[in-house]
Motif scaffolding. Sequence first.
Motif, PDB file in Angstrom:
ATOM      1  N   GLU A 104      -6.649 -54.603  19.726  1.00 16.02           N
ATOM      2  CA  GLU A 104      -6.375 -55.494  18.587  1.00 16.02           C
ATOM      3  C   GLU A 104      -5.542 -54.800  17.502  1.00 16.02           C
ATOM      4  N   ASN A 105      -5.532 -53.449  17.543  1.00 16.15           N
ATOM      5  CA  ASN A 105      -4.762 -52.717  16.525  1.00 16.15           C
ATOM      6  C   ASN A 105      -3.320 -52.454  16.936  1.00 16.15           C
ATOM      7  N   ALA A 106      -2.984 -52.800  18.181  1.00 14.11           N
ATOM      8  CA  ALA A 106      -1.640 -52.492  18.668  1.00 14.11           C
ATOM      9  C   ALA A 106      -0.604 -53.308  17.918  1.00 14.11           C
ATOM     10  N   LYS A 107       0.471 -52.623  17.550  1.00 15.11           N
ATOM     11  CA  LYS A 107       1.561 -53.315  16.848  1.00 15.11           C
ATOM     12  C   LYS A 107       2.670 -53.608  17.850  1.00 15.11           C
ATOM     13  N   ALA A 108       3.401 -54.685  17.599  1.00 14.97           N
ATOM     14  CA  ALA A 108       4.534 -55.005  18.480  1.00 14.97           C
ATOM     15  C   ALA A 108       5.578 -53.903  18.364  1.00 14.97           C
ATOM     16  N   PRO A 109       6.082 -53.399  19.508  1.00 19.03           N
ATOM     17  CA  PRO A 109       7.132 -52.388  19.421  1.00 19.03           C
ATOM     18  C   PRO A 109       8.426 -53.030  18.929  1.00 19.03           C
ATOM     19  N   ALA A 110       9.353 -52.199  18.475  1.00 16.17           N
ATOM     20  CA  ALA A 110      10.649 -52.733  18.051  1.00 16.17           C
ATOM     21  C   ALA A 110      11.288 -53.443  19.237  1.00 16.17           C
ATOM     22  N   LYS A 111      12.117 -54.414  18.960  1.00 12.79           N
ATOM     23  CA  LYS A 111      12.848 -55.139  19.989  1.00 12.79           C
ATOM     24  C   LYS A 111      11.905 -55.960  20.875  1.00 12.79           C
ATOM     25  N   PHE A 112      10.786 -56.406  20.324  1.00 16.65           N
ATOM     26  CA  PHE A 112       9.824 -57.165  21.108  1.00 16.65           C
ATOM     27  C   PHE A 112      10.306 -58.605  21.201  1.00 16.65           C
ATOM     28  N   ALA A 113      10.785 -58.988  22.371  1.00 15.48           N
ATOM     29  CA  ALA A 113      11.404 -60.305  22.450  1.00 15.48           C
ATOM     30  C   ALA A 113      10.819 -61.153  23.560  1.00 15.48           C
ATOM     31  N   ASN A 114       9.742 -60.663  24.160  1.00 15.27           N
ATOM     32  CA  ASN A 114       9.232 -61.362  25.336  1.00 15.27           C
ATOM     33  C   ASN A 114       8.358 -62.550  24.964  1.00 15.27           C
ATOM     34  N   THR A 115       8.542 -63.647  25.640  1.00 20.20           N
ATOM     35  CA  THR A 115       7.720 -64.814  25.343  1.00 20.20           C
ATOM     36  C   THR A 115       6.393 -64.742  26.076  1.00 20.20           C
TER      37      THR A 115
END
Length: 357
Positions: free
Chosen positions: A342-353
Amino acid sequence: MLVLGIETTCDETAAAVVERLPDGSGKILSNIVRSQTEEHAAFGGVVPEIAARAHVEMLDGLVERAMKDAGTGFAQLSGVAAAAGPGLIGGVIVGLTTAKAIAMVHDTPLIAVNHLEAHALTPRLTCALAFPYLLFLASGGHTQIVAVIGVGQYVRLGTTVDDAMGEAFDKVAKMLGLPYPGGPEVERAARGGDPARFALPRPMLGRPDANFSLSGLKTAVRNEAARLDPMEPQDISDLCASFQAAVLESTADRLSVGVRLFHERFGPPRALVAAGGVAANQAIRGALQDVAAKAQTTMIIPPPALCTDNGAMIAWAGAERLALGMIDSLDAAPRARWLLDENAKAPAKFANTRAGF
Ligand code: KG4
Ligand code: ZN
């Protein structure tokens, strides 16, 4: 402890009964999976509405068979577990509602299981693995490297910045005219192919983080396919083999970074574990074996039938939680999205649907 598990998050309707013994080991008493491949094949992918309806039609019969095969009755259950997400919401509602009805009627605890947690805990069912371990989870919707510290304790060390790995296999299959579901078809075609014929990119190679990227590789396959059009069967095999070789090299590199990050934060992992549908791929298994050997750790991959979606993994995750008193109320909500960490942040360039589901 006997737990019934129900899985309906995507295109497999599944029910299983698993026993957790006092020493913490597990035994599968029944495990019935009904794949909806035929219903979706004409559309080249999973159609959520068709999936939900098929779950409604199939699930009651499957639960009945799972109970019968296990030789047990609802009164003997210690709990009933259902995958409450992440996944296609219509299907999740079907499974979770069925589990709630059984829990209510038979006055037995409900466990609302995270589908990803179920994949993550499967090696504890198949070979009583102790915590902590490093998990490579690769399925149709996810590609993650996760430190599994305990039940409910997960730290994501890497993820895909675009497509999931299974999704990339499926899309490559589709663009090469191979049938759905694509992963096993690409693997089959690759067996007779030359992995060195096409110089495809090795995404993220050498990067200090443990993230994956698959969309550039997928586009490179599309470009080669367009250049060759019309393709001979050998072209398709060579392209599949070259694609798979690129995935393997990238995966091995990303996992060796994952192992290093794990070491830095948690010490040596007890094992390197792979789970999710892509872990059914024999070539990926070979690549992981090399990473594990270099990291001087054991590699554990559950048998293919327990890598792809099934009810036993849900029942087992339910049993693990139940043993720790982690049960849910009857108003537990179905969830389309549900991060393992739950603490994970979206990595840069996260574009996946799909990757967030
Ligand atoms: O874990 P799973 O059964 O369902 C999800 O939760 O997504 O994984 C299904 C994915 C699909 O994308 C499928 O193409 C892929 O796993 N897959 C494979 C193989 N078997 C299944 N990918 C590569 N090689 C395989 N042998
Ligand atoms: Zn899955």
